[in-house]
Enzyme design. Structure first.
Site, PDB file in Angstrom:
ATOM      1  N   SER A  94      -9.736   7.638  55.060  1.00  0.00           N
ATOM      2  CA  SER A  94      -9.467   9.079  55.063  1.00  0.00           C
ATOM      3  C   SER A  94     -10.354   9.856  54.092  1.00  0.00           C
ATOM      4  CB  SER A  94      -7.997   9.343  54.723  1.00  0.00           C
ATOM      5  OG  SER A  94      -7.143   8.799  55.691  1.00  0.00           O
ATOM      6  N   PHE A 115       7.798  18.052  46.140  1.00  0.00           N
ATOM      7  CA  PHE A 115       9.131  17.780  46.663  1.00  0.00           C
ATOM      8  C   PHE A 115       9.515  16.303  46.674  1.00  0.00           C
ATOM      9  CE2 PHE A 115       7.500  21.665  48.777  1.00  0.00           C
ATOM     10  CZ  PHE A 115       8.392  22.573  48.219  1.00  0.00           C
TER      11      PHE A 115
END
Length: 452
Positions: free
Chosen positions: A81, A247
């Protein structure tokens, strides 16, 4: 003579065709770059069938232009990636593991605390789309379901010789702090995802060895810092000009588990909506990157069901964005950084659940291999679930949340695939996204559309 005549005729036909509209430089005020990590063509197709059936359409497939993207890296046929996303963001073909650096940069393993160990003279930073946009007064943001320090978001705002130097990566995003990337100007306007462990010191359960609490540093720079889905739901994004949302300590939950377990984390669509609300207040426009990052992780585990559900969640974020923007001034690009080895095999009847056992289109009975064992429609070229000899798979097991599809080669983890990926685009300045192109060329098209 016949060959010459055919050539002349073909040339005449091509000359008679209407010319494709030229891309107008600076046509797009805003760009939202959607990246489905590992979302190869088979994953797109399987997700479409899973959610809408064979004749349905994903939201991303409703965009009006498509292209085929080559993803090889500077040193490998099959990319990871880091260099692939970096190619989209910088236009530079770089080595595996490297984040937004020059082509000569060598990937060197970082330290255990996520700090880098690149050495002197090891490459140079390559300017990213977000940096160029910031220099022109635009707002910039990155949203992901992975750690905000993971390869895809990192490629938008940082420069390191190895993707695992995540402590250094996030330090580059904190305005005015040690190691800050000055090319970000006053800083990212929006950053949302997981990965608190690389923002917190070891004394607070993090991995940082420098004692810094980057959540506190962001807050000291005027960022609202949110840490739960409930906080984001209550946040007035339309009144804010910047936002940091971290989060989870690590990657965010897979969408299937987030919903099933009622985890207090936002969906990718909710984060995307909030990011657009914050960024769109900049009169000069914005550039936003949105990653469906956990598609890749589920595929590495040969767990197709979670990969498909995360792809649908990613597609829902695209739907959310399309409902909020004006395509007359906003360019939407949807693509993937690389493929995986998942394939759709056999001759299942139409309407058969894509993640189930294969059932014959002839009589609807379970399909069997040459040894008489029932198999699933989805399978992987390699990965951990290779058995010494095949036994029949039943439907209840195949459709279970935790089922791992069978693999051809036995490896500890499924690898990326080296095949081309799809690109879909719509909106302002998307005329050039067509045909087969290298991932580095996408950078130039987006840059031109923005007039950077």
């Amino acid at each position: 003579m016949q060959t010459v005549m055919k050539t002349l005729l073909a040339a005449a036909v091509l000359a008679a065709l209407p010319a494709a509209p030229a891309q107008a430089a600076g046509e797009a005020k805003n760009v939202i770059f959607f990246l489905g990590d590992g979302m190869g063509p088979a994953t797109v197709t399987a997700s479409r069938i899973y959610q809408y059936g064979e004749s349905g359409k994903l939201n991303m497939e409703k965009l009006d232009r498509t292209a085929r993207i080559k993803t090889f890296s500077n040193d490998a046929q099959t990319t990871d990636s880091a260099p692939s996303m970096s190619a989209y963001m910088t236009g530079v073909k770089m080595n595996n593991e490297v984040i937004s650096m020059s082509a000569d940069t060598r990937a060197i393993e970082p330290n255990s605390d996520g700090t880098g160990n690149c050495g002197a003279g090891n490459g140079a930073p390559a300017a990213t789309l977000l940096e160029l946009a910031k220099a022109k007064g635009k707002a910039i943001g990155a949203v992901t379901t992975t750690r905000v320090t993971h390869a895809t978001p990192a490629a938008t705002y940082s420069h390191v010789c190895h993707r695992d130097a995540e402590s250094d990566i996030i330090a580059q995003a904190v305005p005015g702090g040690v190691g800050y990337n000055a090319k970000l100007g006053a800083g990212l306007d929006v950053l949302m995802g997981g990965g608190a462990k690389f923002l917190l010191p070891k004394a607070k359960g993090g991995k940082r060895s420098d004692g810094r609490d980057l959540l506190q540093e962001f807050a000291a720079k005027g960022y609202p810092v949110l840490q739960t889905g409930a906080q984001l739901a209550a946040f007035d994004a339309k009144s804010a000009v910047k936002l940091v949302g971290i989060f989870g300590n690590d990657h965010l939950d897979y969408e299937l588990d987030r919903v099933k377990n009622k985890t207090d984390q936002p969906s990718l669509a909710q984060m995307t909506a909030a990011a657009i609300d914050v960024l769109s207040k900049n009169g000069n426009g914005y550039v936003l990157m949105v990653e469906g990052g956990r598609i890749d992780h589920a595929l590495h585990g040969t767990n197709a069901k979670r990969a498909l559900v995360d792809t649908i969640a990613f597609d829902d974020a695209i739907k959310t964005a399309l409902a909020k923007v004006d395509l007359k001034n906003t360019l939407i690009v949807v693509t993937a950084d690389h493929d995986h080895t998942m394939t759709i095999n056999g001759y299942s009847k139409r309407g058969n659940p894509i993640h189930d056992i294969s059932r014959s289109y002839v009589d609807g009975q379970p399909a069997k291999d040459a040894d008489g064992a029932v198999y699933t429609t989805l399978a992987f070229g390699n990965g951990p679930n290779r058995k010494p000899s095949r036994v029949s798979v039943n439907s209840a097991d195949a459709t279970a949340d935790d089922y791992q599809q069978e693999t051809g080669l036995r490896l500890s983890s499924e690898t990326h695939g080296g095949g081309d990926v799809m690109l879909m685009s719509g909106g302002a300045g998307n005329q050039g996204f067509k045909g087969t192109m290298d991932n580095t060329k996408v950078f130039g098209l987006v840059k031109s559309a923005l007039g950077l």
